[in-house]
Scaffold this active site. Sequence first.
Site, PDB file in Angstrom:
ATOM      1  N   ASP A 399       0.816  -1.215   0.000  1.00 45.94           N
ATOM      2  CA  ASP A 399       0.000   0.000   0.000  1.00 45.94           C
ATOM      3  C   ASP A 399       0.853   1.270   0.000  1.00 45.94           C
ATOM      4  OD1 ASP A 399      -2.325   1.524   0.112  1.00 45.94           O
ATOM      5  OD2 ASP A 399      -3.086   0.565   1.920  1.00 45.94           O
ATOM      6  N   GLU A 448      -5.467  -1.470  -6.863  1.00 46.21           N
ATOM      7  CA  GLU A 448      -6.521  -0.538  -6.433  1.00 46.21           C
ATOM      8  C   GLU A 448      -6.690   0.548  -7.502  1.00 46.21           C
ATOM      9  OE1 GLU A 448      -7.995   1.932  -2.513  1.00 46.21           O
ATOM     10  OE2 GLU A 448      -5.868   1.889  -2.981  1.00 46.21           O
ATOM     11  N   GLU A 454     -13.981   1.665   0.320  1.00 44.86           N
ATOM     12  CA  GLU A 454     -13.458   2.223   1.567  1.00 44.86           C
ATOM     13  C   GLU A 454     -13.469   3.742   1.566  1.00 44.86           C
ATOM     14  OE1 GLU A 454      -8.823   2.312   1.697  1.00 44.86           O
ATOM     15  OE2 GLU A 454      -9.384   0.485   0.647  1.00 44.86           O
TER      16      GLU A 454
END
Length: 911
Positions: A399, A448, A454
């Site tokens: 991430d 992503e 989210e």
Amino acid sequence: MGRRWQRARRAVAGVAVAALASGGLAVAAAAPSAAEQGAASGWTVAGPGGSALSAELGLDADGDLRLAVDRGGAPVLLPGRLGIRTDQHDLTTGLRFTGRTDRTVHESYRMTTGKRLQRSATMREATLTFTGADGARLGVVVRVSTDGVAYRYQLDGPGQVTVEQEASTFEVPTDAKAWVQPYQPSYETERTETTAGAANEAKPATCDGDTCSFGYPTLFAVGGTYVLLTEADVDGRYSGSHLDHQAGSSSYHVALADGAAVTAPGPLATPWRTAIVGGLDTVVGSTLVDDLAPPSQVKDTSWIRPGVDDWSWLSDGNSPGNVDRQKDFVDYAAAHGLEYTLVDAGWQASWVPELVRYARARGVDVLLWFDWNDLRTQAQRDAWLPKVKAWGVAGVKVDYMYSDSQSTFQWYDAILKDTAKLKLMIDFHGATIPRGLQRTWPQVMSVEAVRGEENGQNPTRDIFLAFTRNVVGSMDYTPTWFSRPGRQDTAARELALPVVFESGWTSLGDKPEGFATQPVAEDYLDQLPTTWDETRLVSGGPEQQAAGDRQVVMARRSGDRWFLGGILAGTGDTMKAPLGFLGKGPWLLETVEDTPGADGGGQLRRTVRTVTSADTLTVAAADNGGFAALACPALKGRTDCDEKVVTAPATTLTLDPSSATAAPGTSVAVDARFTLPQGDALHLVHMTVDRGRLPAGWSASGPDVTAGSLPAGKVLDGHWTVTVGKDQPGGTVEVPVWAEYANPAGKGAPPVHVEQVVTVAIPLHGTVYASDQPFLTETNGWGPVERDRSNGETGAQDGGPLTIDGTVYAKGLGMNADARVDIDVQGRCTRFEARVGVDDEVAGQGSVTFTVLGDGRQLAASDVVRGGQPAVELTADVTGVHTLALVVGDGGDGKNFDHADWGLAQLSCAD
């Protein structure tokens, strides 16, 4: 340049068009004569097999090169500039044509993920060469397929090449409808519907004066044709790019990341500037981005396994830090046949191995989240990735990269090589868009690069995503949060999302208790695959319907079953799905929809009926509603389309002893018993000590144990002698023993792995460094506690050498207040000593305190130590102590700059 210029180019390029029409693999045009060079100003590259697409190139009087795209003879992209400028040559103007070669390119390959596993594409390719005013050569490679046009530049000069700028520009009619996304390297901004000329009017934050930046992929509607602009084949040789647009203009200019030059060894082939062109069904079904990417770098893909995981962080943000709560998610995955559970930020190295063992014994593999700062350097990756692989982790989610720079793409290159070597799958979060990455590196399960579940809900955004972002690669949207507070869509629409959106790993967003409130949804998700043999756009589009809503219905086939997902944004309406994609004969169709009159939190209902390909499914959808469906051949006696969910049975593996103490050079006898208490027999059982995970110098003798079949109640026994290495330092080592058996789920599922460990304590002896010992517990005020390095930033192993007032310490711990580590010293040590202080990396700032605890009692403590001061000697009598705690306080003024070093940090222990 108008259509007259393009018609003229066709006439001039007649010979070249004829060469393409011949269909030869590599038909080369002869070098042009001087007269031909002066006459030739336009060239056509026609698509394969009577394709409606063609690319039209031309040089104007100034030697400026332009490219346009036609579909069925009608203009789609107007003539846009081509060219490139390096630090040595300007190849954007003053160009002179020198030659052309043509060939047909056929790509046939298999993917591990995506909208279609088996791929086949045919493209016509022309390479046109030009000479710049200074004699430098430029190659322009143009490919035309049935679903789009792409071009790239070739610079064939030797040595290093530094590209300063591209002239690459897409020209779109200003009145063309457009769906644009303000550019940020996270790709998490909202898309808006506008026109090509008016895209800047919303004044996104990415504007600089009259120029605004937009991210890929960008969709335009030109008449009855759609154009999706993006790029393909980007790696560390280059940077990513985006589109810059000046207010009111038709031009979308390719801008390199951060406006920075890129440097690469020559010869250089740039990324493909790519336009997917056709009807909406062509755009949605296009594989052009993957077709343009390099072939797979992974020969054996048998270990790569797409699947569904339950992801605890979205609905239960504290759960990744709680091993017992994570076991709840493992249990849910096991009960519902999910392949994985994903453990996000907050996990602790002290308990992840235990969780992995717990999960694998239940037929579930663990995926583990990482901040990229912990994997940024090769040293960090070499420390972490083999470790988690040894734990049994199946893949990682990385991430926060948030960059399209060349250096970041070089990092992607490196971690992809590392994970492929270790057979670790990977998901990139906080990442850039896919540009064919999943073809070249098939262990990439998802990316992503989307404003997903989210980041709040926006039903209109979801419609746009089906025609933009998800076209170019797997999209980690994280759907199905049924229990979300204030949810803005219906339960049926939420259930449809993992069908509408493709992702090699589909991370389900709810918690077990939330799923339990929707048992019909659970049954549907139990059947959901994540790999597809075929994908079809059934109906819908990004435009608003007459009723004021937007819709999309997608169908994806896995084997002989079709999964349908339909979502609606806006006012409720009737959704229609023509079933013409079904094969011959009758089909069972299961439809899951919202209970009539129910709001977003209502229960779902399932209906089953028989249909044929001539029928149309109609669903009355609520506001922001939708539906999910499943179709299968209506075989005799079949009443539904469900395939049985097969779970791993409960087994028992016991080790004797479970713990032992052994000095270097001595041995431990290990006995193992593996049983299946009840149920159908296990097959292809294999039990062993995992010798590959023993420390260097250790050995294990004794045979592996196997059984072709192990019925319930029968015991499989194993016996081994494990010898400790003669040079093994004091501490604890886990000796893994495992049993594997054929997964009863079949379908290529990996064996079920049941593992336990014998914890061998090696008595501490001689001089022992704290940084070499495992931590019983660890807390730190900024990033992780570092071993033999300073605290640095938030990533693991990102600090520098431990340095206090100019003195460097090779061993020790780097912390940031408030911090604490606990270490088992076995009651064998007598003295602890360290040189403590604030690391020089904070340039004289910071203030901290150091405390030594033994079994909870304070043994030694410092006064407040400030940055820039010399190291303070700290000693303690630790005779008889079992748990040693090293604690750092903030000095009373907060934790900022409190980088605390325990230089040397050593123990004197019994021999």
